[in-house]
Design an enzyme around this catalytic site. Structure first.
Site, PDB file in Angstrom:
ATOM      1  N   LYS A  41       0.841  -1.208   0.000  1.00  0.00           N
ATOM      2  CA  LYS A  41       0.000   0.000   0.000  1.00  0.00           C
ATOM      3  C   LYS A  41       0.871   1.251   0.000  1.00  0.00           C
ATOM      4  O   LYS A  41       0.384   2.365   0.108  1.00  0.00           O
ATOM      5  CB  LYS A  41      -0.894   0.045   1.255  1.00  0.00           C
ATOM      6  CG  LYS A  41      -1.966  -0.993   1.343  1.00  0.00           C
ATOM      7  CD  LYS A  41      -2.945  -0.642   2.494  1.00  0.00           C
ATOM      8  CE  LYS A  41      -2.720  -1.474   3.726  1.00  0.00           C
ATOM      9  NZ  LYS A  41      -3.624  -1.180   4.835  1.00  0.00           N
ATOM     10  N   LYS A  49       2.796   2.025   2.392  1.00  0.00           N
ATOM     11  CA  LYS A  49       2.781   2.559   3.764  1.00  0.00           C
ATOM     12  C   LYS A  49       3.855   1.835   4.575  1.00  0.00           C
ATOM     13  O   LYS A  49       4.088   0.646   4.402  1.00  0.00           O
ATOM     14  CB  LYS A  49       1.426   2.274   4.446  1.00  0.00           C
ATOM     15  CG  LYS A  49       0.297   3.191   4.032  1.00  0.00           C
ATOM     16  CD  LYS A  49      -1.041   2.714   4.606  1.00  0.00           C
ATOM     17  CE  LYS A  49      -1.349   3.349   5.943  1.00  0.00           C
ATOM     18  NZ  LYS A  49      -2.775   3.158   6.346  1.00  0.00           N
TER      19      LYS A  49
HETATM   20  N1  C2G Z   1     -10.571   5.916  11.067  1.00  0.00           N
HETATM   21  C1  C2G Z   1     -11.587   6.733  11.553  1.00  0.00           C
HETATM   22  N2  C2G Z   1     -11.298   8.004  11.930  1.00  0.00           N
HETATM   23  C2  C2G Z   1     -10.031   8.481  11.840  1.00  0.00           C
HETATM   24  C3  C2G Z   1      -8.993   7.656  11.370  1.00  0.00           C
HETATM   25  C4  C2G Z   1      -9.282   6.357  10.981  1.00  0.00           C
HETATM   26  O1  C2G Z   1     -12.763   6.309  11.641  1.00  0.00           O
HETATM   27  N3  C2G Z   1      -9.798   9.780  12.226  1.00  0.00           N
HETATM   28  C5  C2G Z   1     -10.913   4.545  10.673  1.00  0.00           C
HETATM   29  C6  C2G Z   1     -10.661   4.268   9.203  1.00  0.00           C
HETATM   30  O2  C2G Z   1     -11.749   4.711   8.408  1.00  0.00           O
HETATM   31  C7  C2G Z   1     -10.532   2.746   9.197  1.00  0.00           C
HETATM   32  C8  C2G Z   1      -9.894   2.454  10.569  1.00  0.00           C
HETATM   33  O3  C2G Z   1     -10.079   3.642  11.364  1.00  0.00           O
HETATM   34  O4  C2G Z   1     -11.825   2.147   9.145  1.00  0.00           O
HETATM   35  C9  C2G Z   1      -8.422   2.144  10.465  1.00  0.00           C
HETATM   36  O5  C2G Z   1      -7.794   3.220   9.801  1.00  0.00           O
HETATM   37  P1  C2G Z   1      -6.289   2.982   9.245  1.00  0.00           P
HETATM   38  O6  C2G Z   1      -5.477   2.361  10.310  1.00  0.00           O
HETATM   39  O7  C2G Z   1      -5.843   4.264   8.625  1.00  0.00           O
HETATM   40  O8  C2G Z   1      -6.552   1.870   8.157  1.00  0.00           O
HETATM   41  P2  C2G Z   1      -6.412   2.020   6.569  1.00  0.00           P
HETATM   42  O9  C2G Z   1      -5.057   2.493   6.241  1.00  0.00           O
HETATM   43  O10 C2G Z   1      -7.592   2.803   6.127  1.00  0.00           O
HETATM   44  O11 C2G Z   1      -6.464   0.492   6.108  1.00  0.00           O
HETATM   45  O12 C2G Z   1      -8.195  -3.154   3.672  1.00  0.00           O
HETATM   46  C10 C2G Z   1      -8.469  -1.917   4.260  1.00  0.00           C
HETATM   47  C11 C2G Z   1      -7.244  -1.314   4.896  1.00  0.00           C
HETATM   48  O13 C2G Z   1      -6.555  -2.222   5.715  1.00  0.00           O
HETATM   49  C12 C2G Z   1      -7.658  -0.100   5.738  1.00  0.00           C
END
Ligand code: C2G
Length: 147
Positions: free
Chosen positions: A44, A46
């Site tokens: 990704k 990341k």
């Molecule tokens: N999230 C949220 N509010 C934020 C930050 C994150 O609701 N201020 C939610 C995101 O929408 C997600 C979850 O927290 O549902 C995890 O966010 P991340 O760790 O950034 O995950 P991401 O990089 O979006 O990876 O296959 C899908 C991926 O693994 C999702």
């Protein structure tokens, strides 16, 4: 027993992560978190600050979380829903209408919850770069101002 499944990297665990996990658990009885592995994150583009094992231990310490499994690729979700008998997949609203999730509605309920505004792992990293004490006073914005 209503089983909820969610996905994420959950790096530098913050209030937005806790809030999505809290609300996801409220929708059922058992919450499974599919946690992005370091290798999957690399695909990704990341690189998490904490490695998978650390991020997994931190999630397992959260009262809302019942099981943490590895998220190793984009394609595993249908199998996850079947293998873990998930009734609902829950994600933050930034994933709404994404083709990474939309197809799952053939297999389970799909719910997107509003993101928690004002916080993200990248914002934390950016704000900390700004940390530049002047006369001992930090210059970074107060992250808790909305709470
Ligand atoms: N999230 C949220 N509010 C934020 C930050 C994150 O609701 N201020 C939610 C995101 O929408 C997600 C979850 O927290 O549902 C995890 O966010 P991340 O760790 O950034 O995950 P991401 O990089 O979006 O990876 O296959 C899908 C991926 O693994 C999702």
């Amino acid at each position: 027993m209503k089983r909820i499944l969610t996905y994420g990297t959950f790096d530098l665990l913050h209030f937005g992560h806790i809030e999505i996990l809290r609300r996801a658990k409220e929708l059922g009885d058992y919450l499974i978190v599919a946690l992005s592995t370091d290798e999957f994150n690399a695909t990704k583009g990341k690189k998490a600050y904490h490695n998978y094992e650390t991020r997994k231990k931190m999630l397992e310490a959260i009262r809302y979380v019942d099981l943490v499994i590895p998220e190793e690729n984009w394609e595993q979700k249908i199998n996850d829903v079947k293998e873990y008998k998930a009734d609902v997949v829950v994600m933050g609203s930034d994933w709404a209408d994404s083709d990474r999730f939309d197809y799952l509605k053939e297999y389970c309920n799909l719910i997107f919850l509003p993101r928690t505004e004002g916080i993200s792992t990248s914002k934390i990293k950016e704000d900390l770069k700004l940390q530049n004490p002047v006369n001992g006073v930090d210059q970074i914005p107060n992250p808790d101002s909305e709470n």
